[in-house]
Design an enzyme around this catalytic site. Structure first.
Site, PDB file in Angstrom:
ATOM      1  N   ILE A 140       5.025 -13.543  -1.996  1.00  0.00           N
ATOM      2  CA  ILE A 140       4.810 -13.935  -0.593  1.00  0.00           C
ATOM      3  C   ILE A 140       3.565 -13.133  -0.171  1.00  0.00           C
ATOM      4  O   ILE A 140       3.485 -11.935  -0.435  1.00  0.00           O
ATOM      5  CB  ILE A 140       6.054 -13.620   0.279  1.00  0.00           C
ATOM      6  CG1 ILE A 140       5.786 -13.871   1.774  1.00  0.00           C
ATOM      7  CG2 ILE A 140       6.584 -12.215   0.093  1.00  0.00           C
ATOM      8  CD1 ILE A 140       7.061 -13.769   2.652  1.00  0.00           C
ATOM      9  N   SER A 141       2.592 -13.808   0.426  1.00  0.00           N
ATOM     10  CA  SER A 141       1.316 -13.139   0.750  1.00  0.00           C
ATOM     11  C   SER A 141       1.529 -12.005   1.748  1.00  0.00           C
ATOM     12  O   SER A 141       2.497 -12.009   2.522  1.00  0.00           O
ATOM     13  CB  SER A 141       0.342 -14.152   1.350  1.00  0.00           C
ATOM     14  OG  SER A 141       0.156 -15.241   0.467  1.00  0.00           O
ATOM     15  N   ALA A 142       0.595 -11.057   1.754  1.00  0.00           N
ATOM     16  CA  ALA A 142       0.640  -9.959   2.725  1.00  0.00           C
ATOM     17  C   ALA A 142       0.521 -10.530   4.136  1.00  0.00           C
ATOM     18  O   ALA A 142      -0.205 -11.506   4.350  1.00  0.00           O
ATOM     19  CB  ALA A 142      -0.495  -8.987   2.459  1.00  0.00           C
TER      20      ALA A 142
END
Ligand code: SAM
Length: 227
Positions: free
Chosen positions: A63-65
């Site tokens: 999951i992206s930052a």
């Protein structure tokens, strides 16, 4: 960690992003505040939901930052009513944040997010997360190779790619409306890429703005990397 502590962590991120100029619009701020990232991370990472880094979601994916989600949403210039294609559903979190902007609850401007993911287990994971948090009606999750786009729902006002491509996939430009915006990381495999903001001009040509260096997992598919 109690819910209140998570909310405090989230407010701290919001203050930092505003100060750093990453978060600029009230719409993105409202959506980031509203969507619970803790519901989209694996249960063992719940306490880290508002630590500003990507987190594993299984199958070698992340999951992206949070700052990347905010940056990409700002770059997309999202408006209520937009139809958005996301390539790389992952956990479903970014799709939910976009849905919160383009299809806010109770609004007459009913936009839609079509999100495409190549790993079937992640499609199920994202659907469960979106259903639990109330976004499944506003996000349609498809299983397939998003490097080819999703012509069935085209054209799109906005397209977001959350995995890195060797070059801008031609079908994505074709499926973008004139005046539409595509945001995509383009560059080398696993290392450094440039985040590009591509705008489709009336001539069918595009203008490209480089928003800076990023590091994303690869876009795997016909118009991505052949791994
Ligand atoms: N947007 C996601 C979120 O909010 O959790 C994060 C996405 S993760 C950084 C990138 C995702 O792109 C992975 O789940 C990966 O499986 C997916 N992906 C890679 N190549 C793809 C392709 N050709 N079509 C669809 N999804 C792809």
């Amino acid at each position: 960690m109690p819910q209140r502590a998570l909310e405090e962590d989230k407010e701290m991120l919001i203050r930092y992003y505003r100060k750093a100029g990453i978060l600029r619009s009230p719409e993105v701020e409202r959506a980031f505040r509203k969507v619970p990232r803790e519901e989209f991370v694996l249960s063992g990472y719940r306490d880290m939901a508002y630590v500003d880094r990507p987190l594993p979601i299984g199958y070698g994916q992340t999951i992206s930052a949070p700052h990347m989600v905010v940056m990409m949403c700002e770059a997309l210039e999202l408006k209520p009513g937009h139809k958005v294609l996301e390539v790389g559903t992952g956990s479903g979190y970014h799709a939910a944040v976009i849905a919160e902007i383009v299809a806010p609850e109770g609004s007459e401007d009913q936009g839609l997010v079509v999100s495409i993911e190549r790993i079937p287990e992640l499609v199920e994971y994202a659907r469960r997360n979106l259903e639990r948090t109330g976004y499944l009606g506003r996000v349609r999750v498809i299983c397939g190779d998003g490097s080819k786009g999703y012509p069935e729902e085209a054209p799109y006002d906005r397209i977001l790619v959350t995995a890195a491509a060797p070059r801008v996939p031609k079908p994505l430009v074709e499926q973008l409306k004139v005046g539409g915006i595509l945001v995509i990381p383009v560059g080398s495999l696993y290392l450094y890429q440039d985040l590009l903001k591509v705008r489709k001009l009336p001539s069918g040509e595009v203008s490209v703005e480089n928003l800076g260096g990023v590091a994303f997992v690869p876009l795997v598919g016909k118009y991505g990397w052949r791994l």
